[in-house]
Scaffold this motif. Sequence first.
Motif, short mmCIF file in Angstrom:
data_model
loop_
_atom_site.label_atom_id
_atom_site.label_comp_id
_atom_site.label_asym_id
_atom_site.label_seq_id
_atom_site.Cartn_x
_atom_site.Cartn_y
_atom_site.Cartn_z
N GLU A 66 -16.74 7.05 22.34
CA GLU A 66 -17.35 5.73 22.19
C GLU A 66 -17.65 5.43 20.73
O GLU A 66 -17.41 4.33 20.24
CB GLU A 66 -18.63 5.64 23.03
N ARG A 67 -18.17 6.42 20.03
CA ARG A 67 -18.46 6.24 18.61
C ARG A 67 -17.15 6.07 17.83
O ARG A 67 -17.07 5.23 16.92
CB ARG A 67 -19.21 7.47 18.11
N SER A 68 -16.12 6.83 18.19
CA SER A 68 -14.83 6.72 17.53
C SER A 68 -14.27 5.31 17.65
O SER A 68 -13.82 4.71 16.66
CB SER A 68 -13.87 7.75 18.14
N TYR A 69 -14.31 4.77 18.86
CA TYR A 69 -13.81 3.41 19.08
C TYR A 69 -14.64 2.40 18.29
O TYR A 69 -14.10 1.47 17.68
CB TYR A 69 -13.85 3.06 20.57
N ALA A 70 -15.96 2.56 18.29
CA ALA A 70 -16.83 1.61 17.60
C ALA A 70 -16.52 1.56 16.10
O ALA A 70 -16.50 0.49 15.49
CB ALA A 70 -18.29 1.98 17.83
N ILE A 71 -16.28 2.71 15.51
CA ILE A 71 -15.99 2.77 14.07
C ILE A 71 -14.69 2.05 13.74
O ILE A 71 -14.63 1.22 12.82
CB ILE A 71 -15.94 4.24 13.59
N THR A 72 -13.63 2.35 14.48
CA THR A 72 -12.34 1.76 14.15
C THR A 72 -12.29 0.27 14.48
O THR A 72 -11.65 -0.50 13.76
CB THR A 72 -11.20 2.48 14.88
N SER A 73 -12.96 -0.15 15.54
CA SER A 73 -12.96 -1.58 15.86
C SER A 73 -13.73 -2.37 14.82
O SER A 73 -13.35 -3.49 14.46
CB SER A 73 -13.55 -1.82 17.26
N ALA A 74 -14.81 -1.80 14.28
CA ALA A 74 -15.57 -2.47 13.23
C ALA A 74 -14.73 -2.62 11.96
O ALA A 74 -14.83 -3.62 11.23
CB ALA A 74 -16.85 -1.71 12.93
N ARG A 75 -13.88 -1.64 11.69
CA ARG A 75 -13.04 -1.69 10.48
C ARG A 75 -11.92 -2.72 10.60
O ARG A 75 -11.32 -3.08 9.59
CB ARG A 75 -12.43 -0.31 10.23
N GLU A 76 -11.61 -3.17 11.79
CA GLU A 76 -10.52 -4.13 11.98
C GLU A 76 -10.82 -5.45 11.28
O GLU A 76 -9.92 -6.15 10.83
CB GLU A 76 -10.28 -4.35 13.48
N GLY A 77 -12.09 -5.80 11.20
CA GLY A 77 -12.48 -7.03 10.52
C GLY A 77 -12.44 -8.27 11.38
O GLY A 77 -12.88 -9.34 10.97
N ARG A 78 -11.90 -8.17 12.58
CA ARG A 78 -11.89 -9.26 13.54
C ARG A 78 -11.86 -8.65 14.93
O ARG A 78 -11.38 -7.54 15.12
CB ARG A 78 -10.68 -10.18 13.34
N PRO A 79 -12.38 -9.36 15.93
CA PRO A 79 -12.46 -8.76 17.27
C PRO A 79 -11.09 -8.50 17.88
O PRO A 79 -10.17 -9.30 17.74
CB PRO A 79 -13.21 -9.83 18.08
N TRP A 80 -10.93 -7.35 18.52
CA TRP A 80 -9.76 -7.11 19.35
C TRP A 80 -9.92 -7.89 20.64
O TRP A 80 -11.01 -7.96 21.21
CB TRP A 80 -9.63 -5.62 19.66
N THR A 81 -8.84 -8.50 21.10
CA THR A 81 -8.92 -9.35 22.29
C THR A 81 -7.92 -8.91 23.34
O THR A 81 -7.07 -8.06 23.10
CB THR A 81 -8.64 -10.82 21.91
N GLY A 82 -8.00 -9.54 24.51
CA GLY A 82 -7.06 -9.27 25.58
C GLY A 82 -7.14 -7.82 26.06
O GLY A 82 -8.22 -7.26 26.22
#
Length: 214
Positions: free
Chosen positions: A141-157
């Motif tokens: 969960e922490r791993s996903y949170a870190i990488t999704s925050a680095r994306e700079g925009r929300p992942w969708t779909g």
Amino acid sequence: MPEFISLNGPDNVGKTTQLRRLAEHWSGFQPLGAVHEHDPEPWERVATEGYARWWFEISTTVELTEMLLASHAKRAAARGADRTGLLDRGLPMLFAVAAATCAVKDGLTVREAINTVSGIAGSQTALPETSILLLPSLDPERSYAITSAREGRPWTGIYPAYQKSLHAALLHQASHGMYTAVVNCEGRSLDDVHADVLDRVGAHVPVPPHGSPR
């Protein structure tokens, strides 16, 4: 020297940066990049359907897995004699990508999806590959949170579910010894991670004499 060294891990973990820095360390390294760069025709063909749509809706797990493996073989064939190929996502990571896609498309658990992909791959011979897994965190969960925050925009779909399955697949593989080494990147600088990566392949990487060109 191994024939191949791969850096693996989820999006935004720093694979590209670490591969570039590794390539600068020694002239015997040959950056080979990602699989689609060596087998562009099938990937360009499926992109006409809309790449994400083909990947997550149209393709079968068999088709996706076999395309990844075929392109991986062509990438391997591009390695020069007496060079060590640097791979952006090696064979274990390609299995994880196919398994995560299978899990979200077919409603399987990650373990079931990994078994499905392994069955498709069958007894194909793995390359002599030193595989390093870079993880944003050892907690999924922490791993996903870190990488999704680095994306700079929300992942969708479907992409958030895919990324969570990918993190889970990578951690499952790591727990079963699928990687030569695992590097936990959480809370560490790029320099610290790079030193760790060099240390994990250090038994294979020659150190140039002082003052000599790399």
